[in-house]
Write an enzyme that holds these catalytic residues in place. Structure first.
Site, PDB file in Angstrom:
ATOM      1  N   SER A  83       0.684   1.104   8.159  1.00 16.55           N
ATOM      2  CA  SER A  83      -0.583   1.843   8.054  1.00 16.55           C
ATOM      3  C   SER A  83      -0.525   3.076   7.169  1.00 16.55           C
ATOM      4  O   SER A  83      -1.560   3.713   6.939  1.00 16.55           O
ATOM      5  CB  SER A  83      -1.086   2.241   9.447  1.00 16.55           C
ATOM      6  OG  SER A  83      -1.648   1.126  10.092  1.00 16.55           O
ATOM      7  N   LYS A  86      -2.995   3.366   4.387  1.00 19.46           N
ATOM      8  CA  LYS A  86      -4.328   3.956   4.508  1.00 19.46           C
ATOM      9  C   LYS A  86      -4.464   5.291   3.777  1.00 19.46           C
ATOM     10  O   LYS A  86      -5.582   5.782   3.590  1.00 19.46           O
ATOM     11  CB  LYS A  86      -4.688   4.096   5.987  1.00 19.46           C
ATOM     12  CG  LYS A  86      -4.901   2.733   6.640  1.00 19.46           C
ATOM     13  CD  LYS A  86      -4.878   2.783   8.156  1.00 19.46           C
ATOM     14  CE  LYS A  86      -5.037   1.366   8.718  1.00 19.46           C
ATOM     15  NZ  LYS A  86      -4.648   1.263  10.117  1.00 19.46           N
ATOM     16  N   SER A 138      -6.160   5.273  13.010  1.00 16.83           N
ATOM     17  CA  SER A 138      -5.556   4.210  12.210  1.00 16.83           C
ATOM     18  C   SER A 138      -6.291   2.887  12.390  1.00 16.83           C
ATOM     19  O   SER A 138      -5.682   1.811  12.434  1.00 16.83           O
ATOM     20  CB  SER A 138      -4.072   4.029  12.567  1.00 16.83           C
ATOM     21  OG  SER A 138      -3.373   3.389  11.524  1.00 16.83           O
TER      22      SER A 138
END
Length: 371
Positions: A83, A86, A138
């Site tokens: 993640s 991101k 997230s």
């Protein structure tokens, strides 16, 4: 302070003195045109001052302003980044949308695997609200919704992500999705993730969001109430932490990007596949702030030289990183070179036996993402 005296000296240098300043050998043989500086350097400019053992497969600590690496461990190994993807997702969204734009959630963005902010089909949220869901909770569904809205399709958004990576000079990064779920050709390196992060941290909105611990969306027609809590516990446990993003998949292991700011120095730490990441980041940030500091050499456009009918100048602030106890001397050389039909120049800063090179541009030679 010595660096303040240097700035005063620089402001008084005339064009006639350009080639008479102390001469240093080039740090780089060729004159390249990055999108902007800093571009994170390849190797630490000082050898690691102390032995640090981490649990990371790959790790790096760099100065966010100067781009200098001050610690690294396998920084160029291609690895999945979960993640922490991101960070780029948010950067691309921020550069292509406005915060108050409204996104209607499609069925495609509902029920995405992994972490979620539990979007429902037909809900309407602003880009800003989805960015908080993306970076604090997230949310993979938030990533999917933002990607569809910004890029018109997931493939279209990944194209924007990869174009941005190319504009930043990255050659070992590839995005196949906006959230970081495992995919064969979805990877980066610690060094290149640090480049992405240093650029994202230039954005005021990005910095604000990743430093926020909690965010509340008040319920309204078409959008239910939501509470977001930042997964990055370093914001509460590491003094001076100002972000940025956690990540985990079974394939990638624990991934973490963090930033700290103290005494005008901002350091970025990246670890990939690190089972002890939060403790390792505390150790690495302590090492950075105890041993190094950032010096501002010249503010944007402070170095200006007339060359014929043109003027060359620094189009960004110029910073260098020095050992904590280093107080000078600093020396400078300016050279002018040719880039096609436009004059550009280089300014080389000498300090502590090291030389660093930065670029001076005319207005029509400033590189951009499309070059």
């Amino acid at each position: 302070m010595p660096h303040k005296k240097l700035i005063n000296i620089l402001s008084c240098i005339s064009a006639a003195a350009i080639f008479s300043i102390l001469i240093f050998s080039y740090y780089r043989d060729s004159l390249e045109l990055p999108e902007s500086f800093p571009a994170i350097s390849e190797t630490p400019f000082y050898k690691n001052l102390q032995e640090i053992d981490t649990s990371a497969v790959s790790a790096i600590v760099c100065d966010a302003n100067s781009g200098e690496i001050i610690y690294s461990e396998n920084p160029n190994e291609k690895l999945p980044m979960a993640s922490t993807t991101k960070i780029m997702t948010a950067l691309v969204v921020l550069e292509n949308t406005s915060l108050d734009e409204t996104v209607t959630i499609s069925e495609q963005s509902v029920g995405i695997e992994g972490s979620s902010i539990y979007l429902s089909k037909g809900e309407t949220l602003t880009v800003e609200e989805l960015l908080y869901g993306l970076l604090l909770e997230s949310g993979n569904d938030a990533a999917h919704a933002l990607a569809l809205y910004t890029g018109k399709s997931i493939d279209g958004f990944c194209l924007l992500m990869n174009e941005k990576a190319k504009a930043l000079g990255l050659s070992s990064t590839n995005f196949e999705n906006p959230h970081g779920l495992s995919s064969e050709n979805h990877y980066t390196t610690a060094r290149e993730l640090a480049v992405i992060t240093s650029n994202a941290m230039k954005n005021d909105t990005f910095r604000k969001i990743v430093s926020t611990t909690k965010y509340y969306i008040k319920g309204r027609e078409g959008c239910r109430e939501r509470y977001f809590s930042n997964h990055n516990r370093l914001l509460k446990t590491l003094h001076d932490c100002v972000g940025v993003k956690t990540g985990y998949t079974k394939n990638s292991g624990r991934c973490l990007v963090s930033a700290t700011n103290k005494d005008d120095s901002t350091f970025i730490t990246v670890t990939l596949n690190d089972r002890n990441d939060f403790n390792d980041h505390k150790t690495l940030h302590t090492y950075a702030h105890n041993n190094f500091k950032t010096v501002l050499i010249a503010k944007k456009e402070e170095l200006r030289y007339s060359i014929g009918h043109d003027t060359v100048f620094n189009n960004e602030d110029i910073y260098i990183t020095v050992k904590k106890d280093y107080e000078g001397p600093f020396s400078m050389q300016v050279d002018i070179d040719k880039n096609g039909n436009s004059d550009i120049g280089t300014v080389k800063i000498g300090f502590d036996g090291i030389t660093r090179q930065f670029y001076l541009y005319t207005y029509d030679s400033i590189p951009n993402e499309n070059q």
